[in-house]
Design a protein around this motif. Structure first.
Motif, mmCIF file in Angstrom:
data_model
loop_
_atom_site.group_PDB
_atom_site.id
_atom_site.type_symbol
_atom_site.label_atom_id
_atom_site.label_comp_id
_atom_site.label_asym_id
_atom_site.label_seq_id
_atom_site.Cartn_x
_atom_site.Cartn_y
_atom_site.Cartn_z
ATOM 1 N N ASN A 25 0.842 -1.197 0.000
ATOM 2 C CA ASN A 25 0.000 0.000 0.000
ATOM 3 C C ASN A 25 0.882 1.253 0.000
ATOM 4 O O ASN A 25 0.758 2.139 0.837
ATOM 5 C CB ASN A 25 -0.934 0.019 1.211
ATOM 6 C CG ASN A 25 -1.919 1.185 1.172
ATOM 7 O OD1 ASN A 25 -2.336 1.631 0.087
ATOM 8 N ND2 ASN A 25 -2.286 1.703 2.339
ATOM 9 N N TYR A 43 3.206 4.543 -1.836
ATOM 10 C CA TYR A 43 3.075 5.666 -2.768
ATOM 11 C C TYR A 43 4.466 6.036 -3.249
ATOM 12 O O TYR A 43 5.472 5.825 -2.549
ATOM 13 C CB TYR A 43 2.404 6.871 -2.110
ATOM 14 C CG TYR A 43 3.382 7.775 -1.384
ATOM 15 C CD1 TYR A 43 3.969 8.883 -2.016
ATOM 16 C CD2 TYR A 43 3.755 7.503 -0.058
ATOM 17 C CE1 TYR A 43 4.885 9.690 -1.355
ATOM 18 C CE2 TYR A 43 4.670 8.310 0.604
ATOM 19 C CZ TYR A 43 5.238 9.395 -0.040
ATOM 20 O OH TYR A 43 6.150 10.193 0.596
ATOM 21 N N ASN A 79 4.755 4.559 2.722
ATOM 22 C CA ASN A 79 3.418 4.015 2.889
ATOM 23 C C ASN A 79 2.391 5.082 2.559
ATOM 24 O O ASN A 79 2.522 6.239 2.967
ATOM 25 C CB ASN A 79 3.223 3.520 4.325
ATOM 26 C CG ASN A 79 1.944 2.734 4.479
ATOM 27 O OD1 ASN A 79 0.861 3.296 4.625
ATOM 28 N ND2 ASN A 79 2.058 1.409 4.436
ATOM 29 N N GLY A 115 -0.643 5.387 3.554
ATOM 30 C CA GLY A 115 -1.584 5.719 4.614
ATOM 31 C C GLY A 115 -1.415 7.153 5.099
ATOM 32 O O GLY A 115 -0.327 7.568 5.510
ATOM 33 N N GLY A 116 -2.494 7.937 5.055
ATOM 34 C CA GLY A 116 -2.455 9.317 5.519
ATOM 35 C C GLY A 116 -1.921 10.312 4.518
ATOM 36 O O GLY A 116 -1.931 11.520 4.772
ATOM 37 N N MET A 117 -1.430 9.846 3.365
ATOM 38 C CA MET A 117 -0.919 10.766 2.354
ATOM 39 C C MET A 117 -2.083 11.409 1.601
ATOM 40 O O MET A 117 -3.084 10.756 1.296
ATOM 41 C CB MET A 117 -0.014 10.031 1.364
ATOM 42 C CG MET A 117 1.261 9.482 1.980
ATOM 43 S SD MET A 117 2.323 10.750 2.708
ATOM 44 C CE MET A 117 2.702 11.732 1.256
ATOM 45 N N ASP A 118 -1.956 12.689 1.334
ATOM 46 C CA ASP A 118 -3.022 13.418 0.632
ATOM 47 C C ASP A 118 -2.386 14.303 -0.431
ATOM 48 O O ASP A 118 -1.621 15.209 -0.112
ATOM 49 C CB ASP A 118 -3.826 14.261 1.625
ATOM 50 C CG ASP A 118 -5.022 14.945 0.962
ATOM 51 O OD1 ASP A 118 -5.459 14.453 -0.092
ATOM 52 O OD2 ASP A 118 -5.494 15.962 1.501
#
Length: 439
Positions: free
Chosen positions: A54, A56, A69, A71-74
């Protein structure tokens, strides 16, 4: 529009004819990256042994700006091109070392399409890069399988010439050039025995084959001695292009790629390199597993050529070529893998995948055709793995890229540029699928 084919001769005519005959569309080189890109949700194989689930990866202006990871990336979709790759895999671009890609177009021996070699035995001044053909129809077929960089290499003679590293995208060789003249290639003299029908072989030398080999080795050593002396002159009385090309070997800016296979010859080749204090790389090395201590202790890397083949000797384990990468891995030797020739380089990921069935982990096999190759070619500081600050040369596959059934490259980038994955094979498939209404 009428085309006067009489105006076009040689290679240009052949390619023009092929284009009309097959109705082939032109594949245009890509444009520079104009907008930041973020690939999110994929399983990222970095090439250095790390796997990010998962994950990026983001890149801008051709360089990787972030990886980790997801998770939480925007990411702002207004300023960044976001690619949702959930369930897919991201890999560094594979590197095809020691290849005739772009130097040969027609394998039948048509001289007008063969720029891999030159006449004569001693040609260190020959530069493969200036003969590299970016319009080769073979190049796009490699890109479609994730091979995004290559090392076009000269061949023939005792000293073949200089190789360079290219990216598989560009209008001309200057565009494609990544690192020029990284090393000089020599073909180690071997013992040639007479064979064939009734023991006759016109190509075999007369007399004692061992003496013939030793004579060539002595000639090679003598040439290196003179070339080294020339390199030490502050201002030679007369310029010599051949000796001048050798300077980098003795100054440490070039490597000596020695094409050699047997254990005995590998030992002699390494000793010659040590005598002149040059950096050797063994290319071929079918018996390199017998001298791993020598290679490891002298930090001599090996570029293996093909795993999907038979062993050289009938008494060898039939699976030996499949096991070679694992044997070198266990021996602590830096190694990489390449295919044979040029068009077969498109099978490079599957050759690496074969080694997984014989001992390597998937990530070790991936490193073998990415980061390991980059280290051997001296380009690992900028490419070969997916790390922040390195080139964004990578691709997205729907499945396992080392598996023939899983390798489905959907998007590919070279230094951040989105490249076309079209090729002549796909065009011909579509042509006849449409004709026969196949789905």
């Amino acid at each position: 529009m009428k085309i006067n084919m009489k105006k076009y001769t040689g290679f240009a005519g052949l390619m023009l004819y092929a284009g009309f005959a097959f109705g082939q569309a032109t594949i245009i080189p890509s444009k520079a990256q104009s907008k930041p890109v973020a690939i999110i949700g994929a399983t990222i194989h970095t090439g250095n042994g790390q796997v990010i689930e998962n994950g990026y990866i983001s890149f801008d202006k051709g360089k990787i700006t972030g990886i980790g990871n997801a998770g939480g990336m925007d990411f702002n979709s207004g300023t960044t091109n976001i690619i949702n790759a959930k369930g897919k895999h991201v890999y560094p671009g594979f590197i095809a070392a020691n290849t005739s890609l772009g130097l040969i177009e027609v394998e039948s021996g048509a001289r007008g399409t063969d720029d891999q070699g030159d006449v004569g035995e001693i040609n260190p001044h020959i530069r493969s890069i200036i003969a590299y053909n970016t319009d080769s129809k073979v190049i796009p077929t490699l890109r479609s399988n994730g091979v995004l960089m290559a090392q076009p290499t000269p061949a023939g003679g005792l000293v073949s010439g200089q190789s360079s590293v290219v990216v598989l995208d560009g209008w001309n060789w200057e565009d494609a050039s990544y690192k020029n003249d990284i090393g000089i290639h020599i073909n180690w003299p071997v013992v040639r025995t007479r064979g064939g029908f009734f023991g006759q072989n016109a190509a075999a030398p007369a007399g004692d084959p061992k003496e013939a080999q030793q004579k060539q080795i002595s000639e090679l050593e003598s040439y290196f001695t003179i070339a080294k002396a020339y390199s030490e002159l502050s201002k030679p009385a007369e310029f010599n292009a051949r000796f001048d090309a050798m300077k980098g070997l003795f100054k440490g800016s070039k490597k000596l790629f020695i094409h050699v296979n047997t254990a005995k010859d590998i030992i002699m080749a390494v000793n010659l390199a040590k005598k002149f204090n040059v950096k050797p790389v063994i290319v071929g090395g079918t018996e390199s597993y017998l001298v791993t201590d020598l290679l490891r202790d002298n930090q001599v890397p090996v570029i293996l050529v093909e795993t999907q083949t038979l062993p050289d000797r009938t008494e060898d384990d039939v699976y030996l070529p499949y096991k070679l990468p694992k044997l070198l891995q266990d021996g602590g030797v830096l190694y990489s893998l390449t295919g044979t020739g040029y068009w077969r380089q498109r099978n490079l990921p599957f050759e690496a995948g074969t080694a997984v069935a014989y001992g390597l982990t998937r990530e070790q096999a991936l490193s073998m055709i990415s980061l390991n190759t980059a280290k051997i070619l001296g380009i690992d500081k900028t490419t070969g793995s997916l790390e922040k600050g390195k080139d964004a040369t990578l691709f997205i596959s729907d499945g396992d890229a080392l598996d023939m059934l899983g390798n489905k490259v959907e998007s590919a980038f070279i230094q951040g540029r989105t490249i076309s994955l079209d090729n002549l094979h796909k065009q011909l498939f579509k042509r006849y699928a449409d004709k026969y209404e196949l789905k």
